[in-house]
Design an enzyme around this catalytic site. Structure first.
Site, PDB file in Angstrom:
ATOM      1  N   ARG A  52     100.699 -41.122 -12.445  1.00  0.00           N
ATOM      2  CA  ARG A  52      99.486 -40.724 -11.729  1.00  0.00           C
ATOM      3  C   ARG A  52      99.774 -40.714 -10.241  1.00  0.00           C
ATOM      4  O   ARG A  52     100.831 -41.148  -9.798  1.00  0.00           O
ATOM      5  CB  ARG A  52      98.277 -41.596 -12.096  1.00  0.00           C
ATOM      6  N   GLY A  53      98.784 -40.222  -9.474  1.00  0.00           N
ATOM      7  CA  GLY A  53      99.001 -40.010  -8.042  1.00  0.00           C
ATOM      8  C   GLY A  53      99.418 -38.550  -7.877  1.00  0.00           C
ATOM      9  O   GLY A  53     100.296 -38.064  -8.612  1.00  0.00           O
ATOM     10  N   ARG A  95      94.886 -32.558 -15.894  1.00  0.00           N
ATOM     11  CA  ARG A  95      93.933 -33.174 -14.949  1.00  0.00           C
ATOM     12  C   ARG A  95      93.513 -32.111 -13.932  1.00  0.00           C
ATOM     13  O   ARG A  95      94.345 -31.313 -13.506  1.00  0.00           O
ATOM     14  CB  ARG A  95      94.558 -34.386 -14.226  1.00  0.00           C
ATOM     15  N   ASP A 250      94.090 -36.257  -2.963  1.00  0.00           N
ATOM     16  CA  ASP A 250      94.384 -35.434  -4.151  1.00  0.00           C
ATOM     17  C   ASP A 250      94.210 -33.951  -3.862  1.00  0.00           C
ATOM     18  O   ASP A 250      94.843 -33.112  -4.505  1.00  0.00           O
ATOM     19  CB  ASP A 250      93.496 -35.853  -5.318  1.00  0.00           C
ATOM     20  N   ASN A 260      89.759 -37.795  -2.817  1.00  0.00           N
ATOM     21  CA  ASN A 260      90.666 -38.899  -3.167  1.00  0.00           C
ATOM     22  C   ASN A 260      89.918 -39.811  -4.148  1.00  0.00           C
ATOM     23  O   ASN A 260      88.751 -39.565  -4.489  1.00  0.00           O
ATOM     24  CB  ASN A 260      91.108 -39.653  -1.903  1.00  0.00           C
ATOM     25  N   LYS A 261      90.585 -40.840  -4.589  1.00  0.00           N
ATOM     26  CA  LYS A 261      90.031 -41.748  -5.604  1.00  0.00           C
ATOM     27  C   LYS A 261      88.592 -42.175  -5.307  1.00  0.00           C
ATOM     28  O   LYS A 261      88.257 -42.450  -4.151  1.00  0.00           O
ATOM     29  CB  LYS A 261      90.954 -42.971  -5.692  1.00  0.00           C
TER      30      LYS A 261
END
Ligand code: MRU
Length: 359
Positions: A52-53, A95, A250, A260-261
């Site tokens: 991930r990332g 994703r 992201d 982003n998260k």
């Protein structure tokens, strides 16, 4: 010193892809191997956040394409390319938010198309040669990321004062990239310059990338870190413990809005309220200049079980309604600077973004 290899390819075009299974960290360090054309395993690894990332997802997908063509290494041109496109499309469905995934797959498509053109001119087609070219491109994407993250780190380090407390959210370290990281890369470079830094890592509900991965990476590198619950960020800022915030991204729209998260927007708003600079560290491949603003960034929604039953323990009533967006969008007005491998964008405006990225 930690020598992370988040993603590895072993062997030639018939080889295998090896990923650190990040869902098991920090309690267990185990790698998963994807081999023999098993592209479903790569898709699953991306989908379930074993890898991930944003940059790491792109690298894994590029290698995933190499794996996906392994069953057509004796096929004719038509069959080879039909499989190639099928695999690329399949991996793109893993994703939706991190644009690096689509960027890496586009690079693989360009490589395949260029090769096909050359083969057409010479009236020959060698599937193994095509597979070799694809592997070379995936390795190039991987190698470039190592250099890009170090350049981001070096540009960003100058923004971090000696003695600073730095708050970060989620994990934008070596585990989220080839080996060094974007936001954590800035911290690693600042520390390498001799600055004393203390990191405050948000635990990052619901999947705890900050608690499980960021604090682990920092401890491996012996950088002082204090883990806090996401809800403690305001207090920690008010107490004067934080002089800068640095996060990854992201997807960044052309006006500088940053996906982003989930929880990043809250950190940025709090930083703004407390007069603390809020920095985003990201490579050029995370920009999506086709989007006018962050409003059109697709936001992944994940399953309710991540919130109701995280890590095996039920913490909410069965059947409760849940909303679980995995990312949020921070408006550009809250971003003090975007740190890229080409330089620092500040103030964050459409014009400044274009100017730096055109370098
Ligand atoms: O859901 P994840 O763990 O893939 O989310 C990761 C993030 O939000 C990171 O901050 C982002 O991808 C930048 S990684 C250098």
């Amino acid at each position: 010193m930690l020598n992370l290899k988040t993603i590895r390819w072993c062997g030639d075009a018939t080889g295998s892809l090896i990923l650190i299974d990040q869902t098991l960290l920090p309690l267990e360090f185990r790698e998963v191997e994807c081999a023999n054309g098993d592209v479903e395993k790569v898709w699953e690894a991306i989908r379930s956040l074993r890898v991930r990332g944003a940059p790491a997802i792109g690298i894994a997908a590029a290698y995933g394409v190499c794996l996906g063509v392994q069953n057509v290494l004796e096929a004719d041109e038509e069959t080879f390319f039909a499989k190639f496109y099928e695999v690329a499309e399949y991996l793109a469905s893993s994703r939706p938010t991190a644009v690096n995934l689509f960027w890496a797959l586009d690079r693989m498509k360009k490589t395949a198309e260029d090769f096909r053109l050359v083969m057409k001119l010479t009236h020959s087609f060698h599937p193994r040669e095509a597979a070799n070219r694809l592997l070379m491109e995936a390795q190039r994407i991987h190698d470039e990321d190592r250099a890009i993250c170090r350049a981001i780190g070096d540009f960003g380090a100058e923004l971090i004062p000696d003695g600073a407390g730095v708050l970060t959210h989620c994990n934008a370290g070596g585990l989220a990239t080839a080996d060094y990281g974007t936001a954590l890369g800035v911290i690693f470079s600042a520390v390498a310059e001799g600055k004393k830094i203390h990191v405050y890592a948000d635990e990052t509900r619901p999947l705890l990338q900050g608690a499980r991965l960021t604090s682990w990476e920092l401890m491996q590198r012996e950088i002082p870190v204090t883990l806090i619950c996401d809800s403690m960020a305001a207090l920690v800022m008010r107490e004067g413990k934080v002089q800068a915030c640095v996060v990854g991204a992201d997807r960044i729209a052309s006006n500088g809005d940053v996906a982003n998260k989930i929880g990043t927007y809250m950190v940025a708003a709090l930083a703004h309220l407390h007069g603390i600079p809020f920095y985003v560290a990201a490579p050029e491949s995370t920009f999506d200049l086709s989007l006018e603003s962050g409003d059109s960034i697709p936001i992944e929604e994940r399953g309710a079980e991540e919130i109701i039953c995280g890590f095996g323990k039920q913490t909410a009533p069965t059947g409760v309604r849940v909303y679980n967006p995995a990312f949020d969008v921070t408006p550009a007005k809250f971003v003090s600077a975007i740190i890229t491998e080409k330089g620092i964008i500040s103030p964050v405006t459409k014009e400044n973004i274009r100017q730096i990225l055109e370098k």
